[in-house]
Design a protein around this motif. Structure first.
Motif, PDB file in Angstrom:
ATOM      1  N   THR A 170      20.297 -52.057  54.548  1.00  0.00           N
ATOM      2  CA  THR A 170      20.708 -50.777  55.387  1.00  0.00           C
ATOM      3  C   THR A 170      21.911 -51.527  56.282  1.00  0.00           C
ATOM      4  N   TRP A 171      22.891 -50.352  56.575  1.00  0.00           N
ATOM      5  CA  TRP A 171      24.084 -50.795  57.454  1.00  0.00           C
ATOM      6  C   TRP A 171      23.320 -50.912  58.882  1.00  0.00           C
ATOM      7  N   LEU A 172      22.200 -50.503  59.240  1.00  0.00           N
ATOM      8  CA  LEU A 172      21.620 -50.548  60.535  1.00  0.00           C
ATOM      9  C   LEU A 172      21.187 -52.077  60.777  1.00  0.00           C
ATOM     10  N   MET A 173      20.227 -52.419  59.548  1.00  0.00           N
ATOM     11  CA  MET A 173      19.908 -53.869  59.455  1.00  0.00           C
ATOM     12  C   MET A 173      21.062 -54.965  59.533  1.00  0.00           C
ATOM     13  N   TRP A 174      22.111 -54.478  58.697  1.00  0.00           N
ATOM     14  CA  TRP A 174      23.233 -55.542  58.500  1.00  0.00           C
ATOM     15  C   TRP A 174      23.691 -55.619  60.159  1.00  0.00           C
ATOM     16  N   GLY A 175      23.925 -54.408  60.732  1.00  0.00           N
ATOM     17  CA  GLY A 175      24.531 -54.361  62.175  1.00  0.00           C
ATOM     18  C   GLY A 175      23.559 -55.312  63.161  1.00  0.00           C
ATOM     19  N   ALA A 176      22.336 -55.287  63.084  1.00  0.00           N
ATOM     20  CA  ALA A 176      21.265 -56.127  63.826  1.00  0.00           C
ATOM     21  C   ALA A 176      21.439 -57.519  63.455  1.00  0.00           C
ATOM     22  N   VAL A 177      21.682 -57.887  62.347  1.00  0.00           N
ATOM     23  CA  VAL A 177      21.918 -59.372  61.946  1.00  0.00           C
ATOM     24  C   VAL A 177      23.388 -59.957  62.662  1.00  0.00           C
ATOM     25  N   ARG A 178      24.264 -59.150  62.423  1.00  0.00           N
ATOM     26  CA  ARG A 178      25.574 -59.302  63.091  1.00  0.00           C
ATOM     27  C   ARG A 178      25.541 -59.430  64.459  1.00  0.00           C
ATOM     28  N   ALA A 179      24.859 -58.702  65.162  1.00  0.00           N
ATOM     29  CA  ALA A 179      24.693 -58.480  66.585  1.00  0.00           C
ATOM     30  C   ALA A 179      24.032 -59.724  67.342  1.00  0.00           C
ATOM     31  N   LEU A 180      23.057 -60.239  66.311  1.00  0.00           N
ATOM     32  CA  LEU A 180      22.432 -61.464  66.983  1.00  0.00           C
ATOM     33  C   LEU A 180      23.129 -62.631  66.308  1.00  0.00           C
ATOM     34  N   TYR A 181      24.129 -62.533  65.927  1.00  0.00           N
ATOM     35  CA  TYR A 181      25.109 -63.712  65.341  1.00  0.00           C
ATOM     36  C   TYR A 181      24.303 -64.438  64.340  1.00  0.00           C
ATOM     37  N   LEU A 182      23.512 -63.830  63.468  1.00  0.00           N
ATOM     38  CA  LEU A 182      22.632 -64.766  62.593  1.00  0.00           C
ATOM     39  C   LEU A 182      23.406 -64.906  61.285  1.00  0.00           C
ATOM     40  N   ASP A 183      24.307 -63.980  60.926  1.00  0.00           N
ATOM     41  CA  ASP A 183      25.208 -64.158  59.917  1.00  0.00           C
ATOM     42  C   ASP A 183      26.018 -62.717  59.602  1.00  0.00           C
ATOM     43  N   GLY A 184      27.152 -62.762  59.227  1.00  0.00           N
ATOM     44  CA  GLY A 184      27.879 -61.470  58.862  1.00  0.00           C
ATOM     45  C   GLY A 184      28.407 -61.159  57.475  1.00  0.00           C
ATOM     46  N   SER A 185      28.270 -62.171  56.776  1.00  0.00           N
ATOM     47  CA  SER A 185      28.859 -62.228  55.419  1.00  0.00           C
ATOM     48  C   SER A 185      28.032 -61.221  54.516  1.00  0.00           C
ATOM     49  N   ASP A 186      28.606 -61.006  53.099  1.00  0.00           N
ATOM     50  CA  ASP A 186      27.797 -60.173  52.082  1.00  0.00           C
ATOM     51  C   ASP A 186      26.521 -61.007  51.843  1.00  0.00           C
ATOM     52  N   ASP A 187      26.972 -62.283  51.315  1.00  0.00           N
ATOM     53  CA  ASP A 187      26.201 -63.104  50.966  1.00  0.00           C
ATOM     54  C   ASP A 187      24.878 -63.451  51.959  1.00  0.00           C
ATOM     55  N   GLY A 188      25.282 -63.647  53.060  1.00  0.00           N
ATOM     56  CA  GLY A 188      24.480 -64.012  54.291  1.00  0.00           C
ATOM     57  C   GLY A 188      23.411 -62.972  54.726  1.00  0.00           C
ATOM     58  N   PHE A 189      23.821 -61.621  54.556  1.00  0.00           N
ATOM     59  CA  PHE A 189      23.063 -60.589  54.609  1.00  0.00           C
ATOM     60  C   PHE A 189      22.085 -60.306  53.624  1.00  0.00           C
TER      61      PHE A 189
END
Length: 194
Positions: free
Chosen positions: A55-74
């Motif tokens: 989901t976009w919301l989960m992807w946003g959570a990952v990015r907000a925590l600086y865990l990764d932001g790329s397509d592959d990373g998510f």
């Protein structure tokens, strides 16, 4: 293989091994002894879990925590979250803002803040978990992965190679929108980084 057995295998692999490679080997050894139908079941549960957190919301959570932001990373993060076990997975799937409460996530965020290097086992990605059933299928049946894909598609699964969120899209790099949608994560990061 039902959903309870799927999660039991995922969680046993974590308890009985150390590191991602050992977990994969452990899972492979158990799956290769199963029927072809059970291997398809396992992969179907992987896909079902992945769809819950794609989901976009989960992807946003990952990015907000600086865990990764790329397509592959998510995409690979989704498998890592499955690897955290059923309770953690279900809690975070219901509420992506709860990702901030996962001890492994907190440890990684603090390590990153302190400029500590993550090992391969630390990284919040577990790409190969998505392929453990394929490897077991190939060995157990002697058939190629195309037949496994056909079996999954016959059950109604669409196979994707990258994230395909189905919830409301939003600009993941918009700080105000991220703070509105993920208040706990953003508060934690502000407090941590001052």
């Amino acid at each position: 293989m039902g959903v309870d057995e799927f999660w039991l295998l995922i969680e046993q692999s974590a308890r009985e091994t150390t590191g991602k490679e050992a977990r994969l080997e452990w899972l492979h050894e158990r799956l290769v002894q199963r029927s072809a139908e059970e291997i398809v079941d396992f992969d179907a549960w992987i896909l079902t879990a992945r769809r819950k957190v794609d989901t976009w919301l989960m992807w946003g959570a990952v990015r907000a925590l600086y865990l990764d932001g790329s397509d592959d990373g998510f995409w690979y993060f989704q498998m890592w979250l499955v690897g955290q076990g059923r309770e953690t997975f279900e809690r975070v799937a219901r509420e992506p803002d709860a990702l901030v409460d996962v001890p492994a996530v907190q440890r990684l965020v603090v390590m990153a803040r302190n400029r500590q290097t993550w090992t391969n086992d630390d990284w919040p990605t577990f790409e190969s978990l998505a392929y453990v059933a394929v490897k077991a299928w190939d060995q157990a049946t002697g058939k190629g992965h195309e037949e496994l894909a056909d079996a999954l598609e016959s059950r109604g699964f669409e196979l994707f190679a990258l994230p395909n969120p189905t919830d409301e899209a939003w600009e993941l790099d918009n700080a105000e929108e991220s703070a509105r949608r993920l208040p706990r994560i953003n508060r934690y990061m502000r407090e941590l980084y001052g």
